[in-house]
Design an enzyme around this catalytic site. Structure first.
Site, PDB file in Angstrom:
ATOM      1  N   LYS C 172       0.835  -1.203   0.000  1.00  0.00           N
ATOM      2  CA  LYS C 172       0.000   0.000   0.000  1.00  0.00           C
ATOM      3  C   LYS C 172       0.874   1.258   0.000  1.00  0.00           C
ATOM      4  O   LYS C 172       0.575   2.246  -0.673  1.00  0.00           O
ATOM      5  CB  LYS C 172      -0.923  -0.001   1.221  1.00  0.00           C
ATOM      6  N   LYS C 240      -0.921  11.608   5.901  1.00  0.00           N
ATOM      7  CA  LYS C 240      -0.709  10.571   6.913  1.00  0.00           C
ATOM      8  C   LYS C 240      -0.012   9.364   6.283  1.00  0.00           C
ATOM      9  O   LYS C 240       0.940   8.806   6.838  1.00  0.00           O
ATOM     10  CB  LYS C 240      -2.063  10.143   7.489  1.00  0.00           C
TER      11      LYS C 240
END
Lengths: 296, 296, 296, 296
Positions: C172, C240
């Site tokens: 990811k 983030k």
């Protein structure tokens, strides 16, 4: 001091330099594209010529101090240029900041007329030009440098022979990398100091004397925190010099990642209409990105 | 000089600093994790304690000089740490470079025991620590700083009060930005000088005295061209400090584009096994990219 | 389909994913920190639990879909967390994007209770979550993946097993690098197109189908030129995730120069109050620097 | 198909394009600087001229496909160039990638002879040239484009009219920004995947179909992990095109920070002797910095 000095280019730098030559007792013949700048020099005792060729006709040592490569090419090689009248044995001292490659080509053209070239770009800003405290980086023949030394010493304090023709320009480009990357460090450091709530004057005092210290920090840092953007050296000129740096690096096949980055910031500043501010306005590119102004 | 000094952390910096405190006539009790470093100090007159807690028990002013935030937390707040025995009114002076945020948290813990904290990170390398010429950036209470001043003056030359607790650490991070970005400028400048065929020593002489000048250029530049990579301050420590800079910038919400870039270069150098070299080995990241070595 | 599914975290992603599990016929027990999000799922047939522990008590396969590492740690390992009641043999499928390192630590804690973990972060935005067309990158044991496959297929279209525990998260992060660097290319390309006077729609049509093409160009490019900043994925979440990327790169000792640069731009955007806009608002960092808006 | 086609420049791209024109039934007269490339075209039915001027004499639509701005200037405006013989009403279609500014100047010169210019740079590599599947971005007059369309359709698949003269070149530069910045993302993503221990083929499969997907990832990613550096488009040509991008951005006054950075990496690759490898060798700049090779 038997040289008759010609001086071509009475801009913010050249005006002070020519005045210092007069003050040192040299005979000086001047020319400038726009006539407004000439009067103060004439009042101070300079003869006035009506073209670069006319300057060269009456001079044995001709200083050129103009903006960029095409300007030097024009006053030396162009119509009514120095090349038309220069006498064998005369010396051109080019104090402009231009391409090292172009410098060699101009030198070859002058050599064909029996004349010499020293590239002698200067550092130290308009204050240094006015006070005669410039640093002058000289490329070319050592004997010609010895000949030019009295005149150079009237204009500058540190005169360094860095190599053959073009080496002066190369050293100046090296100088410009140092100036702008150091300034970017000052910008990021002051942004952290500001966002971190430090007293900015105290911070400058705390870090300026040690391993973090630099001329830019100690001289431009205080200007930044007072938000005084008056130029020692403008964004526009800095941008022009960085373009030369990057073109030269490209010709030499070397990467200059931070310099390339900072060139982009100066490009942005010009676009924002800040070309006439001092090169420490580099902080404004960072401030725009940050949405925050550094202020004491 | 009524303070009994405790000194925790006798690394490359702390050894010199503790020796200077002894030389200045202070009573000093030392502790270090690995005992090998202790002997020279004991020979020079230091008392030796067997834990940070034992140091705190016999001292009124405790200097800590360890590597990173967790190390400071361990010697102050951990098992057998300073917090276990520190007396009300005692003062901890933390000369490590750690997080400004963590500093405030540690200060709060000490305050709950009636003790004080000054954050007092230092700059100037192992030479400065040995000679007592460090720059010391102090955050915290002015009265506590006045109290610590005689000890600080035994270790450093420039002691600056930059603000409340954490401000000393913040100023140190500001300092580190300046050091590394300036060094990146030196690297790119020297690469151009080398590729452009300049004499590197002459170039340093020509540009070092003017607007391009900096401590890094004038001190690390000559090391680079001699290819002397001995550390004043190692790549590993520089990397650690830059990590603190970027974490702090992230907490404050500010962008530091060049610093972020240079952090990546130091990261690469560590990976290449160069973590123990001096921070001027930053040039080697550029050299790898360029496939070219800068050398005089 | 004998699994009883628990679903923890009904945010913009989780709501759609849980709804798709219900639609596929699974029994689903849900929990969310703020209760407002629960009603639509309850209406659609979900049972409602009053804590993560209560979810785990009544489920054999528990999906977690929360914001960041500390959130996952809290719902799994914290007070009233999954760990308190999870039965041996149960499986947690974490669809959040969190640290690969933390993932391994959480897996070890679950293993001590006899439970399993798959890390299964998703890509495809809120549209993909709603439509069940997410890409799901799975790390962990192949047999557990086989077991989870029916549930995963109810939520996503492309389910890829990329390696052991943590590998899904690592993949990811790889995905996020691609997204943001590609987007930066789109930003610079559109700025040149705009400044160069091109018709922006025609330009997208001309370049989108060849070597310059990308999902970001073809999907976010049209949004940029309409100045439509509605998020598929917000600046805040992108920031983030990039922080995780850079922390992971730091742990692995690798340099990521462009990603590090772009992190700084996202940091700036958040500071400017644009954290809730789509990640294609990255163009606004460049626009601020350029003092120019890209518009059709 | 009443046009007599001239084709100037039979390089890696031009050879395939000229062959496709012959295949489509056009009469084609060719010229190339080095004669070796001509034979296959002559065998396929092309007439051979001995200068660009001779091509123009016998053609109504002249395609130029050479390397850089000076090459186009030479074959069109130089000695024995197209300009010497071109007939009023004839059309030049320049498929080279050159400066938008120079394009306008060349168009003006041709217009003075009553001839037309379309700038029609192509994208799609040597495969696309061979297969007739190029993307062609066209700037100039719509009626001239309509006239050239049959020939363009013989060479390419997607023909887009992006604006007036120079707009085709501008769109090509936009295309090149996208290509290289996307490729840099691929490089950093694959480095993280490799250092993070992922199976690289699985990773490409997992991320290539979603928001992270791009032509470069899906086509050059597999080449990278096989370490197959054969060019679709060489580092040397990429570097040349990026130079045009940055010069054009400089003229337009816009910052392109990532593109500027990546230009430096390509510069480094050339210096390392990798100019003939494919543009996906960009990963090697990152690998050198990282001291690590990406491999499946």
């Amino acid at each position: 001091m038997n040289e008759s000095i010609g001086f071509i280019g009475l801009g913010i730098m050249g005006s002070g330099m020519a005045a210092n030559l007069l003050r040192a007792g040299f005979n000086v013949t001047v020319w400038n594209r726009s006539p407004g700048r000439i009067t103060p020099l004439a009042v101070a005792g300079a003869a006035v010529a009506d073209s670069p060729a006319a300057v060269a006709e009456s001079s044995t040592l001709i200083v050129t101090c103009v903006s960029d490569t095409p300007d030097v090419e024009e006053v030396i090689l162009g119509k009514n240029g120095v090349i038309e009248t220069i006498r064998p044995g005369s010396l051109v001292v080019d104090c402009s900041t231009i391409s090292p490659t172009a410098t060699k080509a101009i030198a070859a053209r002058l050599a064909a007329s029996g004349a010499h070239l020293l590239d002698a770009p200067v550092s130290g800003g308009s204050e240094g030009a006015a006070k005669g405290t410039l640093s002058i980086m000289v490329g070319g023949d050592a004997a010609q440098l010895a000949r030019a030394m009295p005149a150079l010493q009237a204009m500058g304090k540190t005169i360094t022979h860095v190599g053959g023709q073009g080496a002066g320009q190369m050293a100046k480009l090296v100088n410009q990398i140092l100036v702008v990357v150091t300034m970017q460090g000052v910008a990021e450091a002051l942004l952290l100091a500001h966002a971190g709530g430090l007293d900015l004057e105290q911070t400058l005092a705390a870090v300026g004397g040690g391993a973090a210290g630099s001329w830019m920090l100690n001289n431009r840092g205080p200007q930044v925190i007072r938000r005084d953007w008056r130029p020692g050296f403008t964004v526009d000129l800095q941008q022009k010099d960085l373009r030369l740096v990057l073109e030269t690096a490209d010709q030499l096949g070397i990467p200059l990642p931070s310099t390339a980055q900072i060139f982009q910031y100066y490009r942005a500043l010009q676009q924002l209409g800040l070309g006439g501010e001092g090169n420490h306005a580099l902080v404004k590119a960072l401030e725009r990105l940050a949405g925050m102004e550094i202020a004491a």
